[in-house]
Write a protein that holds these residues in place. Structure first.
Motif, PDB file in Angstrom:
ATOM      1  N   ASN A  44      66.569  23.664  98.427  1.00 41.90           N
ATOM      2  CA  ASN A  44      65.593  24.307  99.303  1.00 41.90           C
ATOM      3  C   ASN A  44      64.731  25.223  98.456  1.00 41.90           C
ATOM      4  N   VAL A  45      63.426  25.233  98.776  1.00 43.05           N
ATOM      5  CA  VAL A  45      62.488  26.012  97.947  1.00 43.05           C
ATOM      6  C   VAL A  45      62.477  27.479  98.327  1.00 43.05           C
ATOM      7  N   TYR A  71      71.225  28.126  94.489  1.00 43.55           N
ATOM      8  CA  TYR A  71      71.275  26.746  93.985  1.00 43.55           C
ATOM      9  C   TYR A  71      71.375  26.745  92.456  1.00 43.55           C
ATOM     10  N   LYS A  72      70.575  27.585  91.823  1.00 44.56           N
ATOM     11  CA  LYS A  72      70.599  27.646  90.351  1.00 44.56           C
ATOM     12  C   LYS A  72      71.948  28.175  89.851  1.00 44.56           C
ATOM     13  N   PHE A  75      65.342  30.939  83.001  1.00 42.74           N
ATOM     14  CA  PHE A  75      64.684  29.698  83.424  1.00 42.74           C
ATOM     15  C   PHE A  75      63.871  29.938  84.691  1.00 42.74           C
ATOM     16  N   GLN A  76      62.585  29.570  84.645  1.00 45.58           N
ATOM     17  CA  GLN A  76      61.689  29.700  85.784  1.00 45.58           C
ATOM     18  C   GLN A  76      61.117  28.320  86.105  1.00 45.58           C
ATOM     19  N   GLU A  77      61.466  27.821  87.254  1.00 47.04           N
ATOM     20  CA  GLU A  77      61.000  26.498  87.647  1.00 47.04           C
ATOM     21  C   GLU A  77      59.536  26.563  88.102  1.00 47.04           C
ATOM     22  N   ASP A  78      58.824  25.419  88.003  1.00 49.10           N
ATOM     23  CA  ASP A  78      57.432  25.285  88.480  1.00 49.10           C
ATOM     24  C   ASP A  78      57.379  24.054  89.375  1.00 49.10           C
ATOM     25  N   ILE A  79      57.541  24.283  90.663  1.00 44.97           N
ATOM     26  CA  ILE A  79      57.578  23.154  91.607  1.00 44.97           C
ATOM     27  C   ILE A  79      56.419  23.235  92.594  1.00 44.97           C
ATOM     28  N   GLU A 102      62.962  18.591  93.990  1.00 47.50           N
ATOM     29  CA  GLU A 102      64.274  18.682  93.345  1.00 47.50           C
ATOM     30  C   GLU A 102      64.290  17.904  92.040  1.00 47.50           C
ATOM     31  N   ARG A 103      63.679  16.718  92.037  1.00 42.17           N
ATOM     32  CA  ARG A 103      63.624  15.940  90.795  1.00 42.17           C
ATOM     33  C   ARG A 103      62.848  16.686  89.724  1.00 42.17           C
TER      34      ARG A 103
END
Length: 760
Positions: A456-457, A465-466, A540-544, A659-660
């Motif tokens: 979930n974002v 989740y992380k 870690f910083q995601e970019d979604i 998610e991918r």
């Protein structure tokens, strides 16, 4: 007559009165001899001092045995146990000696005057008395260090007022206690010489009011030193009284019994008083000497007294209070009865003092002599044992020195060899772990794809989740590394440890080899790989966010890369000249653009100025250029296709796609971080193996060191032990002699207080 008595009684009384040590003789005169009761006090102090010395001596002997005797010697252990028991025994005797006192118990039929006799002896009207049955239970009068008297009952430890005695102890009271109950009167010692000299007085109900005589004897008579039978001189000795003392005589060996023929004041009105007195003497002597067999006839006659307890109490109360004696209370020739009462007290004190010393202290003295003899025997055995040990210690040094030299040389050679073996194994472990970890990094995407938690974002949910993903990756990597490496490494470590045990065991004597196996850890060795994904990937910083793949920025990133795109966009925005309003344009500019197109470009430039996104600005510029070159139709068709592509990608940008993208970014980031710790992890694992083998070898060597130190200590201590044994023999001899001294003190106590008659 009463006036003469009172005047004479005031002489010699002084500030302290009779209670300061003066004794009323019953004839108006006072004397102050040495009290026979002091004999008991002196004996009590003497035997207490002896037993205190004995306690200190046994404690000293126990300390000596604890410090110097070896625990493995059965005889030494037995001796120590015996001495400890003797010490506890002596402490118990000291406690008993501290509580020991002289005890006199008064018995007789109801209304014979037992309580009045006791009140007269105490010189105070403490116990309830009167005609008929007055004393309902046992009343014990003891000395107290308090200023005021109080009562204690068996039912409660709370002190009660002395005024409640008539309610609790009198047979006339409605709240009286049971016949075999005990009331303890704690009376100030300073008010009574008898109590001050450790005399305890027990009053009893009449022996004719209860059949529970055996209970009385067991509860109140077994520790009594003297029994006083208070009889009524107006009648002969009754069978009830005889039966009671027959029971006492059966339970105690030759009890000390006094007989008081009370109320002898009635004899002044009788003409045959002397014949009656002789009759009482004859019957009482027969009872004591022939029936009870507790005394010979002369001794029995000396323990029979004709008294009037009432006259003695009245005269003593008057004497102490310095008041005239009430008229008519003292009969003719009362001074003879008062003298007889005082003579009874004197004889009673001599008897109870001597009897109490014998009954209370004789057994303790005998036990003290036995204990002293036993401890002396132990000390004598210790002395002989020390001499024997001194002969055995001189034959061990040569064997121990040879054994120590061999052990030191062999241990040095083996240590060098084991260190080389550990070094080679550490290098092998480091290489193996590094290869395995690199392989796991290459297949990290598989590990991450296996993580199937709900995505979930939402920022909070994504954070959890992380965290779970970190745990999953760390757990899977650790498990995979264990499957690849642990078994091989464990087998290598176990083989090396067995070799260490075998090689070191060859250096030790048989008795110490078994200890080596206990030095190796019982658990199986496991390597902790310590891949801390949480800390490694905490930045870690995601970019979604949605990114259109055909957008200007995306295309530039695809061909120029992220860094190149950033450079171009930054450079473009900074290098475009901004036209100044009202400034004339050059002819070349006007000739380049047609008028209609110039108008459109001005509109685009105006939009460019208001937009903040460089990607949007670039798109508008390209659109303008295409519009100029291709025309509106081409633009519309192209724009439609472009929009459909955008719409398609926008609609397919679902949570699964996010998610991918997240997992792909995580794999790239985590892989780069894990590559940085390959050397650290492999080095850490090799260090664990090194620590395991080194610590195991150190523990094994510790046993060798123990053997070595034991040999060194044995060699070093041989001469020291010889010196210590010499000291032990000297100390044991001294303690043996001290036992002889204490035994002599006990014998002197027996001679002075048990064999020699007390002062009369």
């Amino acid at each position: 007559m009463s006036g003469v008595f009172n005047m004479e009684s005031q002489r010699g009384q002084g500030d302290g009165g009779v209670d300061q040590g003066y004794r009323s003789l019953g004839n108006g005169h006072n004397s102050r001899p040495q009290s026979p009761l002091k004999f008991f006090a002196l004996a009590k102090k003497s035997i207490n001092d002896i037993f205190k010395d004995l306690s200190e001596y046994i404690l000293e002997a126990n300390t000596f045995l604890e410090d110097n005797m070896k625990l493995e010697e059965k005889e030494g252990e037995k001796n120590k146990t015996s001495v400890k028991e003797y010490h506890n025994m002596v402490r118990g005797i000291i406690e008993v000696l501290t509580r020991d006192h002289m005890k006199v118990a008064f018995f007789g039929r109801t209304s014979n005057g037992k309580s009045t006799v006791i009140n007269a002896m105490l010189r105070n009207k403490i116990l309830p008395s009167g005609i008929g049955h007055t004393t309902n239970c046992f009343i014990q009068v003891e000395g107290s260090d308090t200023n005021e008297g109080y009562l204690l009952t068996e039912e409660s430890d709370q002190p009660k007022s002395i005024m409640s005695l008539r309610e609790l102890g009198s047979a006339l009271s409605t709240v009286k206690l049971k016949e075999n109950s005990l009331i303890r009167i704690m009376w100030p010692k300073e008010k009574c010489r008898l109590l001050r000299e450790d005399v305890v007085i027990v009053d009893s109900p009449g022996v004719d009011v209860s059949p529970n005589l055996d209970v009385w004897i067991d509860k109140f008579c077994l520790d009594a030193d003297v029994f006083v039978l208070v009889a009524n001189a107006e009648s002969t000795l009754m069978q009830t009284e005889k039966n009671f003392f027959h029971k006492v005589s059966d339970r105690l060996s030759k009890p000390n019994i006094f007989i008081l023929q009370n109320r002898w004041d009635v004899s002044v009105h009788e003409d045959d008083a002397e014949e009656v007195k002789e009759q009482h003497y004859q019957r009482n002597v027969d009872f004591l000497s022939d029936e009870l067999k507790v005394a010979d006839r002369q001794e029995a006659k000396d323990r029979i007294f004709f008294v009037s307890a009432k006259e003695a109490l009245i005269s003593r109360l008057s004497e102490d209070n310095k008041t005239p004696t009430p008229s008519g209370t003292l009969q003719k020739d009362y001074h003879e009865r008062l003298f007889s009462f005082a003579n009874f007290e004197r004889t009673f004190e001599v008897c109870i003092s001597k009897s109490a010393v014998k009954t209370k202290f004789e057994q303790h003295a005998e036990r003290g002599q036995k204990i002293t003899a036993s401890v002396r025997k132990i000390m004598d055995g210790t002395y002989n044992y020390s001499l024997e040990q001194m002969k055995d210690k001189q034959n061990l040094q040569c064997d121990k020195a040879h054994e120590l030299d061999y052990l030191e040389k062999q241990l040095l050679l083996l240590t060098t060899e084991i260190k080389d073996k550990i070094k080679n194994m550490v290098e092998e472990v480091e290489n193996k772990v590094a290869r395995a970890l690199n392989e796991e990094i290459r297949r990290l995407s598989i590990v991450v794809d296996d993580f199937d938690k709900s995505f979930n974002v939402d920022p909070l949910i994504l954070k959890k989740y992380k965290e779970k993903l970190h745990v999953h990756v760390e757990k899977e990597l650790g498990r995979n590394l264990q499957l690849r490496c642990s078994k091989v490494l464990h087998n290598g470590v176990e083989t090396t440890e067995k070799e260490m045990i075998e090689r070191l065991g060859a250096l030790l004597p048989e008795s110490d080899k078994i200890q080596l196996f206990s030095m190796v850890p019982k658990r199986e060795f496991e390597i902790a790989y310590r891949i801390d994904c949480h800390n490694l990937c905490k930045e870690f910083q995601e970019d979604i966010q949605f990114r259109f793949s055909l957008g200007i920025t995306a295309l530039m990133q695809r061909f120029l890369g992220t860094k190149g795109t950033r450079s171009v966009l930054m450079g473009y925005s900074d290098s475009i000249p901004r036209p100044v309003p009202g400034a004339p344009q050059t002819p070349s500019e006007e000739s380049y653009y047609p008028p209609a197109q110039n108008e459109m470009l001005l509109s685009l430039l105006s939009g460019f100025i208001t937009m903040t996104s460089r990607a949007t600005v670039a798109g508008l510029l390209v659109t303008g250029l295409v519009l100029k070159a291709a025309g509106w139709r081409v633009i519309v068709v192209t724009g439609g296709l472009y929009g459909m592509c955008y719409l398609y990608q926008r609609l397919t940008w679902t949570t699964k796609a996010k998610e991918r993208a997240f997992k792909q970014q995580y794999v790239e980031y985590a892989g780069s971080k894990l590559k940085l710790i390959v050397d650290l992890t492999s080095s850490n694992c090799s260090h664990q193996v090194q620590q395991e083998l080194s610590s195991t070898y150190a523990r094994l060597c510790n046993q060798v060191d123990i053997t070595k130190q034991r040999l060194e200590q044995e060699i070093h201590e041989l001469n020291k032990e010889l010196s210590q044994l010499k000291e032990n023999s000297t100390k044991a001899k001294s303690l043996r002699n001290k036992a002889d001294w204490i035994d002599s003190q006990l014998k002197k106590f027996v001679d002075d207080y048990l064999l020699k008659p007390s002062a009369s």
